[in-house]
Design a protein around this motif. Structure first.
Motif, PDB file in Angstrom:
ATOM      1  N   TRP A 256      33.356  59.451  52.340  1.00  0.00           N
ATOM      2  CA  TRP A 256      33.600  60.265  53.482  1.00  0.00           C
ATOM      3  C   TRP A 256      34.604  61.251  53.329  1.00  0.00           C
ATOM      4  O   TRP A 256      34.379  62.293  53.831  1.00  0.00           O
ATOM      5  N   ALA A 257      35.772  60.818  52.700  1.00  0.00           N
ATOM      6  CA  ALA A 257      36.889  61.835  52.779  1.00  0.00           C
ATOM      7  C   ALA A 257      36.415  63.030  51.533  1.00  0.00           C
ATOM      8  O   ALA A 257      36.699  64.128  51.626  1.00  0.00           O
ATOM      9  N   LYS A 258      35.693  62.312  50.491  1.00  0.00           N
ATOM     10  CA  LYS A 258      35.314  63.472  49.762  1.00  0.00           C
ATOM     11  C   LYS A 258      34.396  64.496  49.984  1.00  0.00           C
ATOM     12  O   LYS A 258      34.020  65.755  49.744  1.00  0.00           O
ATOM     13  N   MET A 259      33.675  64.075  51.043  1.00  0.00           N
ATOM     14  CA  MET A 259      32.838  64.925  51.817  1.00  0.00           C
ATOM     15  C   MET A 259      33.342  65.952  52.591  1.00  0.00           C
ATOM     16  O   MET A 259      32.793  66.886  53.553  1.00  0.00           O
ATOM     17  N   GLY A 260      34.714  65.551  53.134  1.00  0.00           N
ATOM     18  CA  GLY A 260      35.499  66.555  53.949  1.00  0.00           C
ATOM     19  C   GLY A 260      35.697  66.115  55.122  1.00  0.00           C
ATOM     20  O   GLY A 260      36.515  66.744  56.041  1.00  0.00           O
ATOM     21  N   VAL A 261      35.312  64.821  55.476  1.00  0.00           N
ATOM     22  CA  VAL A 261      35.611  64.027  56.741  1.00  0.00           C
ATOM     23  C   VAL A 261      37.282  63.753  56.782  1.00  0.00           C
ATOM     24  O   VAL A 261      37.843  63.035  55.912  1.00  0.00           O
ATOM     25  N   GLN A 262      37.758  64.032  57.772  1.00  0.00           N
ATOM     26  CA  GLN A 262      39.233  63.747  57.791  1.00  0.00           C
ATOM     27  C   GLN A 262      39.704  63.569  59.202  1.00  0.00           C
ATOM     28  O   GLN A 262      39.158  63.645  60.507  1.00  0.00           O
ATOM     29  N   PRO A 263      40.622  62.594  59.243  1.00  0.00           N
ATOM     30  CA  PRO A 263      41.330  61.841  60.462  1.00  0.00           C
ATOM     31  C   PRO A 263      41.758  63.007  61.381  1.00  0.00           C
ATOM     32  O   PRO A 263      42.264  64.040  60.856  1.00  0.00           O
ATOM     33  N   ARG A 264      41.676  63.088  62.755  1.00  0.00           N
ATOM     34  CA  ARG A 264      42.120  64.090  63.596  1.00  0.00           C
ATOM     35  C   ARG A 264      43.727  63.693  63.654  1.00  0.00           C
ATOM     36  O   ARG A 264      44.543  64.626  63.988  1.00  0.00           O
ATOM     37  N   ALA A 265      44.040  62.393  63.584  1.00  0.00           N
ATOM     38  CA  ALA A 265      45.481  62.054  63.604  1.00  0.00           C
ATOM     39  C   ALA A 265      45.465  60.832  62.595  1.00  0.00           C
ATOM     40  O   ALA A 265      44.720  60.016  62.603  1.00  0.00           O
ATOM     41  N   GLY A 266      46.842  60.624  61.937  1.00  0.00           N
ATOM     42  CA  GLY A 266      47.188  59.543  61.228  1.00  0.00           C
ATOM     43  C   GLY A 266      46.424  59.727  59.847  1.00  0.00           C
ATOM     44  O   GLY A 266      46.074  60.657  59.310  1.00  0.00           O
ATOM     45  N   THR A 267      45.928  58.526  59.377  1.00  0.00           N
ATOM     46  CA  THR A 267      45.153  58.611  57.983  1.00  0.00           C
ATOM     47  C   THR A 267      44.075  57.679  58.084  1.00  0.00           C
ATOM     48  O   THR A 267      43.941  56.849  58.922  1.00  0.00           O
ATOM     49  N   LEU A 268      43.057  57.757  57.373  1.00  0.00           N
ATOM     50  CA  LEU A 268      41.777  56.983  57.117  1.00  0.00           C
ATOM     51  C   LEU A 268      42.245  55.619  56.889  1.00  0.00           C
ATOM     52  O   LEU A 268      43.226  55.353  56.091  1.00  0.00           O
ATOM     53  N   ALA A 269      41.418  54.745  56.895  1.00  0.00           N
ATOM     54  CA  ALA A 269      41.459  53.470  56.542  1.00  0.00           C
ATOM     55  C   ALA A 269      41.222  53.489  55.251  1.00  0.00           C
ATOM     56  O   ALA A 269      40.856  54.370  54.612  1.00  0.00           O
ATOM     57  N   SER A 270      41.308  52.285  54.601  1.00  0.00           N
ATOM     58  CA  SER A 270      41.069  51.808  53.183  1.00  0.00           C
ATOM     59  C   SER A 270      40.069  52.457  52.717  1.00  0.00           C
ATOM     60  O   SER A 270      38.771  52.197  53.387  1.00  0.00           O
ATOM     61  N   GLY A 271      39.992  53.073  51.821  1.00  0.00           N
ATOM     62  CA  GLY A 271      38.796  53.981  50.963  1.00  0.00           C
ATOM     63  C   GLY A 271      37.583  52.733  50.640  1.00  0.00           C
ATOM     64  O   GLY A 271      36.443  53.401  50.635  1.00  0.00           O
ATOM     65  N   SER A 272      37.793  51.594  50.417  1.00  0.00           N
ATOM     66  CA  SER A 272      36.775  50.765  50.060  1.00  0.00           C
ATOM     67  C   SER A 272      35.983  50.245  51.174  1.00  0.00           C
ATOM     68  O   SER A 272      34.829  49.697  51.314  1.00  0.00           O
ATOM     69  N   LEU A 273      36.577  50.511  52.529  1.00  0.00           N
ATOM     70  CA  LEU A 273      35.821  50.119  53.787  1.00  0.00           C
ATOM     71  C   LEU A 273      34.488  50.844  53.973  1.00  0.00           C
ATOM     72  O   LEU A 273      34.598  52.006  53.529  1.00  0.00           O
TER      73      LEU A 273
END
Length: 389
Positions: A256-273
């Motif tokens: 999701w992060a590679k596709m450009g999805v970003q958290p509105r605040a903080g950081t995303l959860a573990s990449g493997s989830l």
């Protein structure tokens, strides 16, 4: 508010000639008695349990009048979430801090999650329902809409009665048979009831520690993973492949992060989830990543809008900000949604019941038709989609 979470299989019911629903109400109750006795319950106990049971037409009216679930997500959240509810939730968290500490240590359930259910189900215990529980369960079992959901709860209530934890005449709760501050069905209570205050009783109507500990155990039993998130607001880029969105589709957080999805605040959860990207009112409205624990919500309630609202409110109670509502495209009225569901059915889609509610099955069908018609495949039905069909 809660829709029944237990999709109990028909195999739980005896393979006998007992009618599962319909017929005369008195004859139906006689069948219930015979079934109980055939399953080993004492005749005298069974007769005493069913002695006062009555059909309750108010229960059927309530079952057929769940119009609040037709509200779109933004309206629904504004209907249920107020600053007063947030303030009271945080006050309750402080008041029952020791209990929430025990729940987090024992079951790994965040306090915000239980506080949100407590708020939505009974307004923190203030409104627990005044329907006679046995009458409600038998009435809904006799009705032929969903007998497989309600009938097993009658026999669970009988087991509670045998242990002194259910009064057929006096036990009350919601119209659908749930009892107590966090609204648990009899089978839930049998399997997950906890004496949280140490008085030797499981009192879900009067004891916050009992109710909250029991709710925590139930969520753990349903598969909640301690230490993992459940929902996070995100932003999505222009040009995202919207066909990959929706509760039935998952991707790794790193993808999701590679596709450009970003958290509105903080950081995303573990990449493997694994996570689903939810757009409850389309690509122009709020956006959320739903993590694996989010799926557990559907074991508690099967309404997508209610579940997403409860999960979002839990994040607010734990410090998240107000979501960005955006500027969603116009949605459909309840009548228009029914028209859409009929058109989708005519095209071979399984949308469940034609009820005017944008549930998961309808969203999936909408997304398929949007792709076919070359529309943004965000599962948000609009008047233009309705006219195109």
């Amino acid at each position: 508010m809660r829709l029944l979470p237990l999709a109990l299989a028909a195999c739980l019911m005896p393979a006998t000639v007992f009618a599962q629903c319909g017929g005369s109400f008195s004859g139906f109750v006689k069948d219930l008695k015979r079934e109980a006795i055939s399953n080993g319950h004492a005749t005298a106990t069974t007769n005493a349990f069913f002695k006062s049971v009555k059909q309750d037409p108010k229960v059927l009216r309530a079952d057929r009048a769940q119009g609040v679930f037709q509200k779109p997500f933004i309206d629904f959240t504004r209907h249920l979430i107020s600053q007063n509810r947030i303030d009271r939730g945080r006050s309750m968290a402080r008041k029952h801090n020791a209990t929430f500490d025990r729940i987090e240590a024992t079951y790994g359930i965040n306090r915000g999650v239980l506080l949100a259910f407590w708020a939505f189900e009974t307004d923190y215990g203030a409104f627990q329902g005044d329907f006679n529980t046995l009458n409600a369960l038998v009435t809904l079992s006799h009705d032929c809409r969903r007998p497989e959901l309600f009938r097993p709860q009658i026999f669970a209530a009988l087991e509670l009665y045998e242990t002194g934890n259910f009064d057929p005449r006096k036990t009350t709760g919601a119209w659908a048979g749930e009892i107590g501050m966090v609204q648990m069905l009899p089978r839930d209570i049998l399997e997950n009831g906890v004496d949280g205050d140490g008085d030797g009783q499981v009192s879900l109507k009067t004891s916050p520690p009992d109710a909250l500990m029991s709710g925590g155990k139930m969520l753990s039993h349903l598969g909640w993973t301690p230490g993992q998130p459940w929902l996070q607001e995100v932003t999505i880029p222009r040009g995202l492949d919207l066909s990959k969105t929706g509760p039935s589709q998952k991707n790794s957080v790193s993808n999701w992060a590679k596709m450009g999805v970003q958290p509105r605040a903080g950081t995303l959860a573990s990449g493997s989830l694994q996570a689903s990207l939810l757009l409850p009112q389309g690509h122009k409205g709020p956006a959320f990543l739903a993590y694996p624990n989010f799926d557990v919500y559907f074991e508690w309630n099967q309404s997508f809008t209610y579940v997403l609202t409860a999960a979002y409110f839990a994040t607010r109670l734990e410090g998240a900000g107000v979501y960005n509502a955006g500027n969603p495209d116009q949605g459909l009225s309840g009548a228009q949604m029914k028209q859409l569901q009929k058109k989708l059915q005519a095209r071979g889609h399984d949308v469940g019941k034609v009820d005017g509610i944008l549930g998961s099955k309808t969203r999936i069908a909408v997304q398929v038709e949007q792709q076919r018609l070359g529309l943004p495949a965000d599962a948000w039905p609009t008047p233009s989609l309705l006219s195109s069909l």
